[in-house]
Design a protein around this motif. Structure first.
Motif: not given
Ligand code: FES
Length: 610
Positions: A413-439
């Motif tokens: 995963x990639x985090x905005x600002x190259x920092x420790x992840x704190x949560x997930x934004x819309x594009x991350x969620x779309x990616x996450x769900x799409x990838x989980x669907x693919x796998x």
């Protein structure tokens, strides 16, 4: 996997991306839309950039499209080249989609720049006893055009003419003499375009002589303390007797502050700003004009005013030239405002023979479908999930948000600002769900399967957490990733995303039904808005958010609302066009349609495409 720093010039904007990210995508992350007419297919050669520092090898496709000289001088195709080490990349104006390229869709060349504000330098013959002449008449004869003069300008005329030895510059705006200035000031003619979003404000300072963008400022809408969507803002105007005034002063003060910052950055005087154009959703536009938006909150969601408003800036407390005008774009309906009109203007959808689709995903999702014969528009309440609200660990796309997810052998995963992840934004969620669907972690109905049902590898299986309320997927293990907490995509998050995407997908289907067109008939999809820039097309298609058409037909058009407001400043013809667009666009209230029902929404929820 650690992130790599990519810096874009001009502007020195840096982002951190995963190794293997295309330059096109990294630039999008930095808010720069690179033109990609072939949809990143590597065939058009239009997305040229230059590597100033860093080692990015040319691919075989680039070797075919680019000359040897280009390649050895560092030229690459943004859609083909992948970032694998820290780099500095120059994006030439010809490859930028956001500002000038969008503007050129409406204005083909500089000759077409004809702002409603124009200046004329004149040297007048001083009146004598033998030929006495009223000051205003002297000007009328010299400029050879009819105009109306404001009493404030007339009052100052005599003093300025004397002081300037009758050598003055007249400033006209929409047929009115708004200022007379000492000497030749024709080179200083500026305007500010505002995109007033529920969440974000964007102001751009333009040189009205050349069309050049001199400065850009983006801020959070300070009204957010009164609610983060339009309905809560409207409710605030109902429940608080001074609610409208509070919202109005918040926005006008912020706009003044932004104007002051823009002027400082560009080194210009605010008195040489002669016009402001405002595009926003209907509620924001009403509030900017200090008009109550109450009627927008109840059926039939009626506008108080749909037509454009041209008003003296001083009447709205906007600090620019004292006699300058503010132009507020016309709206289409209660939930399709001037920002959508501006999007249509910027993409010129209303002039095309082919059917085009605009999807603007902001706090609300606006959809427009049509061509030069018929345009229809609708609005869906899709935004909150895409902006992080209602998602268990959701957040806006700011520092600390997971914005990209890739799942192969394990999760990256990639985090905005190259920092420790704190949560997930819309594009991350779309990616996450799409990838989980693919796998196969998510099935076609949107259910996260149990560990025993999952057929893939162990790295992924161990991330499926079974709970009483359904299964969750562990995206970030808190210990392993500097994160203060583990981050999950829960079953409820998947359902929220399904609802949001179903609202947009259902809206699109109904507009298609209305125009009697299929996916195949749509020649291009424009993804507008800041959010649209970052959506990965394949994943958006996989979850069924956008029609399943080839990627080269999907174009990112950046902040098209802002681009439309800029066009209005640069051409008086565009003001007229906004009215035509507003009058021609037919609004469809989705909630009033019998086919926009639970069954249809359910169908849309489960239409994932592998
Ligand atoms: Fe890169 Fe066409 S070659 S977008």
């Amino acid at each position: 996997m650690s992130s790599i720093k990519a810096t874009f010039k001009p502007g020195n904007c840096s982002v951190y991306v995963l190794s293997g990210t295309s330059i096109l995508e990294a630039a999008g992350r930095a808010g720069i839309v690179i033109t990609s007419p072939c949809g990143g297919g590597g065939t058009c050669g239009k997305c040229r950039v230059k590597i100033l520092e860093g080692n990015i090898l040319a691919t075989s496709i680039e070797e075919k499209i680019l000359s040897k000289e280009d390649i050895s001088s560092g030229v690459r195709l943004a859609c083909q080249s992948k970032i694998t080490s820290a780099c500095i990349i120059d994006i030439p104006p010809t490859s930028r989609e956001s500002a000038q390229q969008i503007l050129t869709k409406g204005i083909q060349n500089k000759k077409e720049i004809k702002p409603s504000v124009w200046k004329k330098y004149i040297e007048l013959e001083k009146p004598t006893l033998a030929s006495p002449q009223a000051n205003l008449n002297l000007i009328r004869e010299a400029v050879k055009t009819s105009f109306h003069a404001d009493i404030y300008v007339i009052r100052s005329l005599s003093a300025i003419l004397d002081e300037a030895d009758y050598k003055v510059t007249c400033v006209f705006s929409d047929g009115e003499l708004i200022s007379v200035e000492k000497g030749d000031t024709t080179g200083t003619d500026y305007g500010v375009a505002f995109d007033i979003g529920t969440t974000t404000l964007v102001g751009t300072l333009l040189d009205l002589n050349t069309g050049e963008e001199l400065a850009l400022v983006s801020r959070t809408n300070p009204q957010i303390i009164y609610g983060d969507d339009v309905i809560s803002r409207i409710n605030f105007t109902i429940t608080d007797k001074d609610g409208l005034d509070k919202l109005f002063y918040k926005i006008s003060r912020e706009m003044n502050d932004m104007i002051s910052q823009l002027s400082k950055e560009a080194g210009i005087n605010i008195h040489n700003i002669y016009k402001v154009a405002i595009a926003g959703n209907s509620t924001m536009q009403h509030v900017c004009l200090r008009i109550t938006p109450k009627s927008l909150a109840k059926i039939p969601f009626n506008l108080v005013i749909r037509e454009p408003v041209e008003i003296k800036a001083k009447k709205l407390g906007i600090d620019i030239n004292s006699d300058a005008f503010v132009y507020v774009l016309p709206s289409i309906a209660g939930f399709v405002g001037g920002d959508t009109v501006a999007c249509i203007l910027a993409t010129q959808l209303h002039k095309k023979n082919d059917i085009k689709l605009i999807i603007d995903i902001g706090t609300n999702g606006e959809i427009v479908l049509g061509n030069n014969k018929r345009i229809i528009a609708a609005s869906t309440a899709a935004g909150p999930s895409f902006e992080g609200a209602r998602i268990s660990q959701g957040m806006r796309a700011t520092i600390g948000a997971i914005e990209k997810v890739i799942i192969n052998e394990d999760v990256e995963y990639n985090v905005i600002g190259n920092t420790a992840p704190f949560g997930i934004c819309g594009t991350g969620l779309i990616d996450g769900v799409a990838e989980l669907l693919k796998t196969g972690v998510i099935d076609e109905t949107g259910r996260i399967v149990s560990q025993s049902e999952y057929k893939g590898n162990e790295n992924i299986r161990r991330r499926i957490i079974e709970t009483e309320k359904g299964n969750d997927f562990l995206l970030v293990d808190g210990h392993a990733a500097r994160s203060k907490r583990p981050i999950f995509i829960s079953q409820k998050d998947v359902r929220e995303l399904q609802l949001a995407k179903a609202a947009i997908a259902a809206g699109i289907k109904i507009l298609q039904k209305e125009l009697n067109v299929t996916d195949k008939d749509i020649s291009e999809v424009y993804l507008a808005g800041a959010f649209g820039n970052f959506i990965r097309r394949t994943n958006a298609k996989r979850i069924g958010l956008i029609p399943n058409i080839s990627s080269e037909k999907i174009a990112f058009v950046g902040n098209a609302s802002s681009s439309g407001a800029k066009l209005v400043l640069l051409s008086c013809d565009m003001e007229k066009e906004t009215e035509d667009i507003s009058n021609q666009t037919h609004y469809i209230e989705l909630s009033a349609r019998s086919d926009f029902n639970e069954n249809f929404m359910n169908e849309m929820m489960f239409s994932e495409k592998k």
